[in-house]
Design an enzyme around this catalytic site. Structure first.
Site, PDB file in Angstrom:
ATOM      1  N   SER A  35       1.257   6.093  -5.970  1.00 17.22           N
ATOM      2  CA  SER A  35       0.599   5.014  -6.725  1.00 17.22           C
ATOM      3  C   SER A  35       1.723   3.981  -7.128  1.00 17.22           C
ATOM      4  O   SER A  35       2.792   4.455  -7.204  1.00 17.22           O
ATOM      5  CB  SER A  35      -0.024   4.989  -7.788  1.00 17.22           C
ATOM      6  OG  SER A  35      -1.182   6.157  -7.384  1.00 17.22           O
TER       7      SER A  35
ATOM      8  N   HIS B 248       2.041   0.715  -5.641  1.00 15.20           N
ATOM      9  CA  HIS B 248       2.143  -0.249  -4.630  1.00 15.20           C
ATOM     10  C   HIS B 248       1.061  -1.025  -4.287  1.00 15.20           C
ATOM     11  O   HIS B 248       0.846  -1.575  -3.223  1.00 15.20           O
ATOM     12  CB  HIS B 248       2.570   0.662  -3.329  1.00 15.20           C
ATOM     13  CG  HIS B 248       3.648   1.476  -3.458  1.00 15.20           C
ATOM     14  ND1 HIS B 248       5.209   1.013  -3.719  1.00 15.20           N
ATOM     15  CD2 HIS B 248       3.983   2.792  -3.166  1.00 15.20           C
ATOM     16  CE1 HIS B 248       5.958   1.954  -3.815  1.00 15.20           C
ATOM     17  NE2 HIS B 248       5.358   2.918  -3.395  1.00 15.20           N
TER      18      HIS B 248
ATOM     19  N   HIS C 276      10.664   1.784  -3.810  1.00 17.15           N
ATOM     20  CA  HIS C 276      10.714   2.832  -5.216  1.00 17.15           C
ATOM     21  C   HIS C 276      11.888   2.357  -5.885  1.00 17.15           C
ATOM     22  O   HIS C 276      12.423   3.324  -6.811  1.00 17.15           O
ATOM     23  CB  HIS C 276      10.681   4.138  -4.925  1.00 17.15           C
ATOM     24  CG  HIS C 276       9.601   4.486  -3.752  1.00 17.15           C
ATOM     25  ND1 HIS C 276       9.565   4.582  -2.554  1.00 17.15           N
ATOM     26  CD2 HIS C 276       8.259   4.705  -4.157  1.00 17.15           C
ATOM     27  CE1 HIS C 276       8.571   5.070  -1.903  1.00 17.15           C
ATOM     28  NE2 HIS C 276       7.793   5.067  -2.856  1.00 17.15           N
TER      29      HIS C 276
END
Length: 327
Positions: free
Chosen positions: A53, A55, A217
């Site tokens: 999660s 994004h 990330h």
């Protein structure tokens, strides 16, 4: 850290609850999981994607007729577990099989592969396509090879159109591999992103710094420089794409300008305009355009640009109507 949350450890379950309540007419949650699925699925090969999660709207925002049939939400920036993926596969299989669309991160590859093996033991045919569209760096944190980033959304869209028309598992895997070979993405970050349970940014840029090639990330990019005008950023990124594609004048492409979470649409459209001027100068024909937040990185300020070299009826597939939250 300033975030509109309650307890950091409850971010994903509370987000999933909110998403379901907001879109309950289209989407449902598989009980005891963080898997969100299309409510009514026709007779077709079903598509499943997912990942960590953070994004959003990827990937739950692309669940619906014409795109994905399920999305598996892992913890923030963390792959979902094989058992969750397996429950998603079982819930959406209509007897025609399932295709997994996986971003090229080590944890995602391992866990989706394990789920595939478990599903096949239950006589569900499962195919896999792995998206590795980021051309910024070859190997980075979490990856062997190129990272999967915003181009994944175009794979969802083109495969979703083909699946809805009755393509088989093998046909969808072949199509996915062709599309992925023609997709390339690169981005630039202006700030880092803060994972709620960590409480501080994954990396820090100075007030006058930007970093080219940062991953979704917060993985390292290839170059850190002083802030530049949008035109100069576009020149840097388009030059990398031109070298990667080795394009010829007159070739047709789709373009996706994607916000990373903290960049206003105003700035995204300025960047899009600058990128289009450069592409016009290169005599590259743009057959499809999309601008907005599709594959974000929490509150990271920045932008990515994806180009897809067009083949066959891909523009038609990109333009097809779908019933999803975010497309």
């Amino acid at each position: 850290m300033k975030k509109i949350i309650n307890q950091a450890q409850n971010v994903v379950p509370e987000m999933v609850q909110g998403f379901i309540r907001a879109h309950h007419e289209m989407i449902e949650q598989i009980p005891e999981t963080f898997v969100l699925k299309q409510k009514e699925i026709g007779k077709q090969v079903a598509l499943i994607s997912g990942g960590g999660s953070g994004h959003e709207p990827a990937h739950a925002g692309f669940v619906g007729s014409g795109m994905l049939q399920a999305a598996v939400c892992g913890q923030v920036f963390t792959s979902p577990t094989p058992d969750q993926i397996l429950e998603g596969i079982k819930a959406i299989d209509q007897g025609e099989g399932v295709v997994m669309i996986v971003k090229n991160y080590s944890g995602d590859i391992m866990n989706f592969d394990m789920a595939k093996d478990l599903a096949e033991m239950e006589d569900i045919k499962v195919g896999t396509v792995v998206v590795d569209d980021d051309i910024a760096v070859e190997d980075s944190t979490y990856t062997q090879g190129k990272r999967g980033v915003a181009g994944t959304i175009l794979v969802h869209k083109i495969l979703g159109a083909a699946a809805r028309k009755g393509a088989s598992v093998d046909e969808l895997v072949d199509l996915g591999e062709r599309v992925i070979k023609n997709i390339k993405t690169i981005g630039v970050a202006l700030t880092g992103a803060t994972v709620p349970e960590v409480g501080k940014p994954g990396f820090v840029l100075g007030d006058d710094e930007i970093e080219f090639g940062v991953g979704i990330h917060g993985e390292p990019g290839y170059k850190r420089e002083k802030i530049k005008p949008s035109k100069a950023m576009a020149e840097e990124l388009i030059s990398k794409l031109a070298a990667a594609f080795q394009w010829k004048k007159g070739e047709k492409f789709a373009i996706l300008v994607n916000g990373l979470g903290g960049t206003p649409l105003m700035e995204q459209y300025i960047f899009y305009n600058d990128a289009m001027r450069l592409l016009d100068n290169e005599r590259i024909k743009i057959s499809f355009s999309k601008v907005g937040n599709y594959m974000t990185s929490l509150e990271m300020a920045g932008i990515s640009i994806t180009l897809l070299k067009i083949e066959a009826d891909w523009v038609e597939a990109l333009n097809e109507e779908v019933d999803t939250v975010a497309w």
